[in-house]
Design an enzyme around this catalytic site. Sequence first.
Site, short mmCIF file in Angstrom:
data_model
loop_
_atom_site.label_atom_id
_atom_site.label_comp_id
_atom_site.label_asym_id
_atom_site.label_seq_id
_atom_site.Cartn_x
_atom_site.Cartn_y
_atom_site.Cartn_z
N ARG A 1 7.07 -0.98 10.87
CA ARG A 1 6.85 -1.15 9.43
C ARG A 1 6.50 0.21 8.81
NH1 ARG A 1 2.76 -5.49 6.57
NH2 ARG A 1 1.19 -4.50 7.93
N ASP B 1 -7.28 -5.55 6.93
CA ASP B 1 -6.44 -4.39 6.69
C ASP B 1 -6.42 -4.10 5.21
OD1 ASP B 1 -4.69 -6.19 5.53
OD2 ASP B 1 -3.11 -5.96 7.04
#
Length: 534
Positions: free
Chosen positions: A165, A449
Amino acid sequence: MGATPGVEITGPMHDRFDQILTDDALALIADLHRRFEGRRQELLAARARRQEEIAAGADLDFLPETRAIREDPSWRVAPPAPGITDRRVEITGPTDRKMTVNALNSGAKVWLADFEDANTPLWENMIGGQLNLRDALDRTIDFTTPEGKSYALKDDSELATVIVRPRGWHLDEKHILVDGQRASGAIVDFALYLFHCAQRQLDKGKGPYYYLPKMESHLEARLWNDIFVAAQERLGIPRGTIRATVLIETIPAAFEMEEILYELREHSAGLNAGRWDYLFSIIKVHRTRGRRFLLPERNAVTMTAPFMRAYTELLVSTCHRRGAFAIGGMAAFIPSRRDPEVNERALAKVRDDKARESGDGFDGSWVAHPDLVPVCREVFDGVLGERPNQLDRQRDDVAVKAGDLLAVDSAEGGVTEAGLRGNINVALQYLAAWLGGNGAVAIHNLMEDAATAEISRSQIWQWLHNGVTLDDGPQVTRDLVTRLIDEELAAIREQSGDAFDAGRYERAMELFTEVALADDYVEFLTLPAYERMP
């Protein structure tokens, strides 16, 4: 200044960085930058224009100009690629050496190797992560802790398939300049992995695969597709070798799922329900639209809320109609070795969440910790059996309208002082860790996150600027939030003891106050945070 014309490296060249930042790899970055940077900037400007329209009262809707794509039953995405036909369990995490080894050994089918929300974009993390991926594919990676515990890849195991990613379109890489201009972080991450690891993956019978974050329109997907075509052509890789799964984690993208698949169809590997960023996007996009779009505190919003059910069911039905994978959301629980009761309750919730996803037709789902891999696998095994996926399950029963996706006021729950304090506490702890180089942080038995930090600060901004009164207390004001920041910081200091880093928390508090209380909303907290990093 390196040997690549027009390219300047402003970050330090640590050990082995020259193996990643080669002249040919930098030439690929430069070529893609010169060809596509203008379009990236145009698309970022288009985001701002759409935001202005929504702030003025316009509601999102399915696009009339692309109706023909949605109504055409004939097109499909490319057939599943080697190594990702079975995606029943995917583990996510940053690309540090320990996580790289643990993720590949975890028993998950896929590892999302994250240069984005679970990662801090320190120069050392970004280039070191590329080295770790290359070493992992060469099976030369290992790791030993300061205490002497060693980690290495299992010799006789089938390792998880790597899907990288890269950063989103909004982020730059300030340490790589092309013709004096910062390169796109997305292009840097994409190009370095493709250049160094595409052939390595092909030699293993797989390929270079990506997760694409934070997109807001099919035109942004078109840009990615054009970059894929250009990069494959430059490197002599067959067109269609790259495959990409798009995270549907912004509410504008939820209205363009089919168009996004269509734009990427020769390179598409499906869509993912990025639930936490999706909630952040709902708040961000509608932050000035009053109580109709006010979400209750984040822990009260579950995937069974009607507007979230509409989002996930539309995603599954859209994907399977076009032959694409539908991947479920994150189980963020971090098992505790000291509290079996916490584990029992949390694992039951994880199991229920994965049972809902597998029952709805998802082909797989995410976990944040290796200990959750067996739980997710067991649930999906129970539905899939020997089948690799559920692509044959069409979900023709799903009929989602625009209003269903926008029914935010259908969510149950309130706004309490405990919820406000929780947002502050999590955000302060996360930002302190982020500024120190760690983007995936275990807080209160959850893996936090950047997405959850974004929810925390955005909710406070929205509650403050919409005059919300707490269910059990006063109205949310700057004075109240400032007082609670001081109190939560004191509680963190007491709990941390000698481990408390006063300087880092001072910077975290300054950053959090800026992004939560400023009159002008900051689009992404990682933008000012990145400028505070070396």
